[in-house]
Design a protein around this motif. Structure first.
Motif, PDB file in Angstrom:
ATOM      1  N   HIS A   1       0.839  -1.204   0.000  1.00 13.17           N
ATOM      2  CA  HIS A   1       0.000   0.000   0.000  1.00 13.17           C
ATOM      3  C   HIS A   1       0.875   1.256   0.000  1.00 13.17           C
ATOM      4  CE1 HIS A   1      -3.672   2.267   0.546  1.00 13.17           C
ATOM      5  NE2 HIS A   1      -3.182   2.860   1.624  1.00 13.17           N
ATOM      6  N   THR A   2       1.982   1.203   0.735  1.00 10.24           N
ATOM      7  CA  THR A   2       2.919   2.339   0.727  1.00 10.24           C
ATOM      8  C   THR A   2       3.447   2.550  -0.690  1.00 10.24           C
ATOM      9  OG1 THR A   2       3.570   1.863   3.004  1.00 10.24           O
ATOM     10  CG2 THR A   2       5.087   3.206   1.713  1.00 10.24           C
ATOM     11  N   ALA A   3       3.844   1.457  -1.335  1.00 11.49           N
ATOM     12  CA  ALA A   3       4.383   1.560  -2.697  1.00 11.49           C
ATOM     13  C   ALA A   3       3.339   2.119  -3.661  1.00 11.49           C
ATOM     14  CB  ALA A   3       4.858   0.183  -3.162  1.00 11.49           C
ATOM     15  N   ALA A   4       2.110   1.625  -3.562  1.00  9.10           N
ATOM     16  CA  ALA A   4       1.051   2.080  -4.479  1.00  9.10           C
ATOM     17  C   ALA A   4       0.746   3.566  -4.274  1.00  9.10           C
ATOM     18  CB  ALA A   4      -0.209   1.256  -4.257  1.00  9.10           C
ATOM     19  N   SER A   5       0.724   3.991  -3.014  1.00 10.63           N
ATOM     20  CA  SER A   5       0.398   5.389  -2.703  1.00 10.63           C
ATOM     21  C   SER A   5       1.422   6.337  -3.318  1.00 10.63           C
ATOM     22  CB  SER A   5       0.349   5.583  -1.182  1.00 10.63           C
ATOM     23  OG  SER A   5      -0.553   4.675  -0.603  1.00 10.63           O
ATOM     24  N   PHE A   6       2.711   6.003  -3.123  1.00 16.08           N
ATOM     25  CA  PHE A   6       3.758   6.877  -3.662  1.00 16.08           C
ATOM     26  C   PHE A   6       3.841   6.767  -5.187  1.00 16.08           C
ATOM     27  CE2 PHE A   6       5.269   6.956   0.758  1.00 16.08           C
ATOM     28  CZ  PHE A   6       5.488   8.317   0.902  1.00 16.08           C
ATOM     29  N   ALA A   7       3.617   5.578  -5.723  1.00 14.51           N
ATOM     30  CA  ALA A   7       3.670   5.412  -7.182  1.00 14.51           C
ATOM     31  C   ALA A   7       2.617   6.294  -7.845  1.00 14.51           C
ATOM     32  CB  ALA A   7       3.462   3.950  -7.539  1.00 14.51           C
ATOM     33  N   ALA A   8       1.399   6.276  -7.296  1.00  9.51           N
ATOM     34  CA  ALA A   8       0.322   7.086  -7.871  1.00  9.51           C
ATOM     35  C   ALA A   8       0.669   8.570  -7.811  1.00  9.51           C
ATOM     36  CB  ALA A   8      -0.980   6.808  -7.124  1.00  9.51           C
ATOM     37  N   LYS A   9       1.277   8.970  -6.710  1.00  7.64           N
ATOM     38  CA  LYS A   9       1.620  10.391  -6.535  1.00  7.64           C
ATOM     39  C   LYS A   9       2.727  10.809  -7.505  1.00  7.64           C
ATOM     40  CE  LYS A   9       3.715  13.366  -2.969  1.00  7.64           C
ATOM     41  NZ  LYS A   9       3.095  14.603  -3.386  1.00  7.64           N
ATOM     42  N   TRP A  10       3.739   9.954  -7.636  1.00 10.02           N
ATOM     43  CA  TRP A  10       4.924  10.339  -8.412  1.00 10.02           C
ATOM     44  C   TRP A  10       4.780  10.103  -9.916  1.00 10.02           C
ATOM     45  CZ3 TRP A  10       8.423   7.406  -4.422  1.00 10.02           C
ATOM     46  CH2 TRP A  10       8.597   8.222  -3.281  1.00 10.02           C
ATOM     47  N   LEU A  11       3.992   9.111 -10.307  1.00 11.30           N
ATOM     48  CA  LEU A  11       3.908   8.778 -11.732  1.00 11.30           C
ATOM     49  C   LEU A  11       2.842   9.586 -12.469  1.00 11.30           C
ATOM     50  CD1 LEU A  11       4.395   4.903 -11.584  1.00 11.30           C
ATOM     51  CD2 LEU A  11       5.971   6.578 -12.561  1.00 11.30           C
ATOM     52  N   GLY A  12       1.885  10.127 -11.736  1.00 14.22           N
ATOM     53  CA  GLY A  12       0.856  10.945 -12.373  1.00 14.22           C
ATOM     54  C   GLY A  12       0.084  10.180 -13.438  1.00 14.22           C
ATOM     55  N   ASN A  13      -0.273  10.896 -14.525  1.00 16.48           N
ATOM     56  CA  ASN A  13      -1.095  10.269 -15.573  1.00 16.48           C
ATOM     57  C   ASN A  13      -0.267   9.581 -16.653  1.00 16.48           C
ATOM     58  OD1 ASN A  13      -3.565  11.110 -14.449  1.00 16.48           O
ATOM     59  ND2 ASN A  13      -3.233  13.177 -15.287  1.00 16.48           N
ATOM     60  N   GLU A  14       1.041   9.739 -16.579  1.00 14.00           N
ATOM     61  CA  GLU A  14       1.878   9.208 -17.670  1.00 14.00           C
ATOM     62  C   GLU A  14       1.992   7.696 -17.645  1.00 14.00           C
ATOM     63  OE1 GLU A  14       5.663  11.142 -17.884  1.00 14.00           O
ATOM     64  OE2 GLU A  14       4.769  13.107 -17.535  1.00 14.00           O
ATOM     65  N   HIS A  15       1.834   7.110 -16.475  1.00 15.41           N
ATOM     66  CA  HIS A  15       1.977   5.658 -16.349  1.00 15.41           C
ATOM     67  C   HIS A  15       0.819   5.103 -15.518  1.00 15.41           C
ATOM     68  CE1 HIS A  15       5.967   5.928 -18.106  1.00 15.41           C
ATOM     69  NE2 HIS A  15       6.213   6.946 -17.288  1.00 15.41           N
ATOM     70  N   GLU A  16       0.698   3.779 -15.548  1.00 15.62           N
ATOM     71  CA  GLU A  16      -0.437   3.122 -14.905  1.00 15.62           C
ATOM     72  C   GLU A  16       0.040   2.351 -13.662  1.00 15.62           C
ATOM     73  OE1 GLU A  16      -3.778   1.565 -17.632  1.00 15.62           O
ATOM     74  OE2 GLU A  16      -2.698  -0.223 -16.968  1.00 15.62           O
ATOM     75  N   VAL A  17      -0.700   2.486 -12.582  1.00 15.90           N
ATOM     76  CA  VAL A  17      -0.402   1.730 -11.354  1.00 15.90           C
ATOM     77  C   VAL A  17      -1.603   0.825 -11.065  1.00 15.90           C
ATOM     78  CG1 VAL A  17       0.164   1.844  -8.900  1.00 15.90           C
ATOM     79  CG2 VAL A  17       0.947   3.657 -10.442  1.00 15.90           C
ATOM     80  N   VAL A  18      -1.336  -0.479 -10.943  1.00 10.62           N
ATOM     81  CA  VAL A  18      -2.419  -1.438 -10.698  1.00 10.62           C
ATOM     82  C   VAL A  18      -2.147  -2.166  -9.385  1.00 10.62           C
ATOM     83  CG1 VAL A  18      -3.685  -3.443 -11.578  1.00 10.62           C
ATOM     84  CG2 VAL A  18      -2.682  -1.792 -13.185  1.00 10.62           C
ATOM     85  N   MET A  19      -3.109  -2.152  -8.502  1.00 16.03           N
ATOM     86  CA  MET A  19      -3.005  -2.886  -7.235  1.00 16.03           C
ATOM     87  C   MET A  19      -3.825  -4.176  -7.335  1.00 16.03           C
ATOM     88  SD  MET A  19      -2.267  -3.601  -4.141  1.00 16.03           S
ATOM     89  CE  MET A  19      -1.367  -2.219  -3.450  1.00 16.03           C
ATOM     90  N   VAL A  20      -3.169  -5.294  -7.066  1.00 13.19           N
ATOM     91  CA  VAL A  20      -3.861  -6.592  -7.041  1.00 13.19           C
ATOM     92  C   VAL A  20      -3.788  -7.116  -5.617  1.00 13.19           C
ATOM     93  CG1 VAL A  20      -3.850  -8.968  -7.879  1.00 13.19           C
ATOM     94  CG2 VAL A  20      -3.221  -7.096  -9.432  1.00 13.19           C
ATOM     95  N   THR A  21      -4.911  -7.222  -4.968  1.00 17.54           N
ATOM     96  CA  THR A  21      -4.920  -7.720  -3.587  1.00 17.54           C
ATOM     97  C   THR A  21      -6.215  -8.486  -3.330  1.00 17.54           C
ATOM     98  OG1 THR A  21      -4.687  -7.115  -1.249  1.00 17.54           O
ATOM     99  CG2 THR A  21      -5.880  -5.556  -2.653  1.00 17.54           C
ATOM    100  N   PRO A  22      -6.141  -9.616  -2.660  1.00 19.15           N
ATOM    101  CA  PRO A  22      -7.356 -10.418  -2.465  1.00 19.15           C
ATOM    102  C   PRO A  22      -8.317  -9.837  -1.427  1.00 19.15           C
ATOM    103  CG  PRO A  22      -5.466 -11.478  -1.424  1.00 19.15           C
ATOM    104  CD  PRO A  22      -4.933 -10.288  -2.166  1.00 19.15           C
ATOM    105  N   ASN A  23      -7.833  -8.877  -0.649  1.00 18.54           N
ATOM    106  CA  ASN A  23      -8.656  -8.338   0.433  1.00 18.54           C
ATOM    107  C   ASN A  23      -9.375  -7.060   0.017  1.00 18.54           C
ATOM    108  OD1 ASN A  23      -7.696 -10.375   2.200  1.00 18.54           O
ATOM    109  ND2 ASN A  23      -5.821  -9.193   2.477  1.00 18.54           N
ATOM    110  N   ALA A  24     -10.582  -6.885   0.552  1.00 20.03           N
ATOM    111  CA  ALA A  24     -11.334  -5.663   0.278  1.00 20.03           C
ATOM    112  C   ALA A  24     -10.957  -4.560   1.263  1.00 20.03           C
ATOM    113  CB  ALA A  24     -12.827  -5.945   0.369  1.00 20.03           C
TER     114      ALA A  24
END
Lengths: 65, 489
Positions: free
Chosen positions: B14-37
């Motif tokens: 979750h830490t990685a996804a949060s920072f990736a979304a912030k730093w990569l902006g719209n230029e790249h795609e961040v996908v989180m795959v997790t079995p938990n809701a």
């Protein structure tokens, strides 16, 4: 050790009754009354709260590379 | 546009996804795959396990959080990796199987340019007969590994308290359920919270409390123990931990491999080779951890799992896995960039990476049974790894470099641990510990292996307040509320 009735335990020794000789607990230390008081003394703990936060902040700063 | 896939929304993922979304902006795609809701602040499960908090206090729904960021959320579990693609797909991909979002059971082949394996552990209850089957906890013991487990534990604890109030003496057994467990700290905190609750309920004198652990000495914590300044002495964690148990009248069994759990009784093998039993009315035994069991396949469909994962299912990274003797271990054995040596676009973070070896000295019983704590790498280290890994990947995705630019090595980072004893702001006390570095360096710090100015331990109310602060701060941060980046990990 022989069975000690609850009312016979000297008040000042009630918290050190678990470190009898020839038990695994004998080799450790037990906090004194003063130490126990300081652990819950709000004024002193406010000081320690600031100190712990500083220590943890320094730790975090040293850990990121 | 490149795609980063992150497997697992625990602390590291979750830490990685949060920072990736912030730093990569719209230029790249961040996908989180997790079995938990839901996201779970696991350290506070301890308070759920004594009825001091509810599930809602320690969890929140992930979907709304990812909806307000640019993270694409897929409620699914990763099944296998194809780092070289397949005969029909040229690109690297991960096969996922949905567990929610109305697509339960459906599979998808999700292509990636970079992937972070942050799946966390498989709770391997099945490793100990009677402790459970596979990842499912058995009926004889309780657990605080998940919020739902902790709710069940609190319910069982209440039943014991009612029995004590009715005059029936109860025996509590808390600790590790296998000789190769890690996470002793969680069980350590739980036994002190139970003890505190029993005092609050006025039934402490009706309880026998026993700690059982695979540590060769009390206070090993899977880190080979530690030393810190206390009362004018450099004191070992053994004395520190024994003092806490003795002060509260709790007994301990150490060097124990629990090899069978039955109703009201465990059988365990000790480091001296003896086999004993211990009866109980209430037992919370942490299961051993393993990798989640992902497979890896080559382009031709051949099984290449062994080149990507260690035998325990954790992912191989840039560690030195060749050292087998405790005398040969070096801090440099530990991974720095957490990049897979086989595939440069695969990284691991948190519990999912395979440590090169334990930190504690390996021990075996005369029967050859290994009884050694495995290295702790939850909480603070996991978050730091998640951020370091995603920092490197962002630099690689944006073309700044072709090699990882950030490191997160357990031999160069510290950790903080707060073990509460109750939840009150003016009652109970907690132990606050810091350790630097996590993996000892006996050349740099002769004797103790650690910086004695950075390795500390103290007991008091203040640590309770720190625990409360961490609970609220990290849930605020995980929800990505305003100012979340200002809260350090």
């Amino acid at each position: 050790m022989s069975e000690i009735k609850k009312e016979e335990v000297t008040k000042d020794h009630s918290h050190v009754q678990h470190v009898e000789p020839y038990t695994p607990q004998f080799g450790t230390m037990i906090p004194s009354g003063t130490q126990k008081f300081m652990r819950t003394c709000v004024l002193w703990q406010i000081v320690r709260f600031v100190a712990i936060n500083i220590k943890m902040s320094v730790l975090i700063l040293k850990s990121h590379h | 546009m490149a795609r980063l896939v992150i497997l697992g929304a625990g602390v590291a993922g979750h830490t990685a996804a949060s920072f990736a979304a912030k730093w990569l902006g719209n230029e790249h795609e961040v996908v989180m795959v997790t079995p938990n809701a839901k996201w779970n602040w696991i350290p506070s499960n301890i308070w759920v396990g004594v009825g001091a908090m509810s599930k809602e206090d320690v969890t929140f729904d992930l979907a709304p959080v990812y909806a307000k960021t640019k993270v694409i959320y897929k409620q699914a579990k990763a099944v296998s990796l194809n780092p070289d693609g397949s005969q029909t797909i040229d690109k690297s991909f991960v096969t996922i199987e949905y567990t929610g979002q109305g697509k339960e059971g459906e599979s998808e082949e999700l292509e990636y340019d970079y992937i972070i394996n942050a799946t966390g552990p498989k709770l391997n209850f099945g490793a100990t007969p009677g402790l459970g089957e596979g990842t499912v906890m058995g009926e004889h013991t309780v657990s605080v590994c998940t919020a739902d487990h902790a709710i069940h534990a609190a319910h069982e604890l209440d039943i014991c308290i009612e029995k004590m109030k009715s005059g029936s003496r109860q025996k509590f057994l808390i600790g590790t359920g296998h000789g190769m467990c890690t996470c002793q700290g969680a069980a350590f905190e739980y036994i002190f919270n139970i003890e505190h609750k029993l005092r609050e309920e006025g039934v402490r004198d009706m309880a026998d409390m026993i700690w059982i652990s695979n540590e060769s000495f009390l206070g090993d914590f899977g880190m080979g123990g530690l030393h810190f300044k206390m009362g004018g002495f450099i004191t070992s964690s053994k004395v520190f931990a024994e003092s806490l148990y003795a002060e509260r009248g709790m007994d301990w069994i150490i060097g124990a491999h629990v090899n069978k759990v039955e109703k009201g009784m465990v059988t365990y093998e000790s480091l001296d080779g003896s086999i004993d039993t211990q009866d109980f009315d209430f037992a919370m035994l942490i299961p051993p951890f393993a990798g989640v069991g992902m497979k890896a396949y080559g382009k031709d469909g051949s099984d290449i799992t062994d080149s990507v994962f260690a035998p325990n299912g954790m992912m191989k990274v840039d560690a030195d896995y060749t050292k087998t003797s405790y005398a040969d271990w070096e801090p440099s054995d530990w991974p720095k960039t957490l990049q897979s040596p086989a595939y440069k676009n695969i990284f691991a973070a948190g519990i999912a990476f395979a440590p090169p070896h334990p930190i504690s000295k390996p021990m075996k019983s005369p029967n050859g049974t290994p009884i050694t704590p495995t290295p702790p790498r939850t909480g603070m280290p996991s978050a730091m790894m998640g951020k370091a890994v995603v920092s490197s990947i962002v630099d690689m995705m944006t073309g700044k470099t072709t090699e990882p630019t950030h490191t997160s090595c357990m031999a160069e980072m510290g950790a903080a641990c707060v073990a509460s004893s109750g939840k009150g702001l003016l009652s109970g006390t907690a132990a606050a510990m810091t350790v630097f570095p996590i993996v000892p360096d006996f050349k740099k710090y002769p004797g103790t292996g650690r910086d004695i100015n950075g390795t500390t331990g103290e007991i008091g109310l203040a640590a309770h307040w720190v625990k409360h602060l961490l609970h609220h701060a990290f849930i605020w941060k995980a929800k990505l509320k305003p100012g979340w980046t200002l809260i350090p990990e």
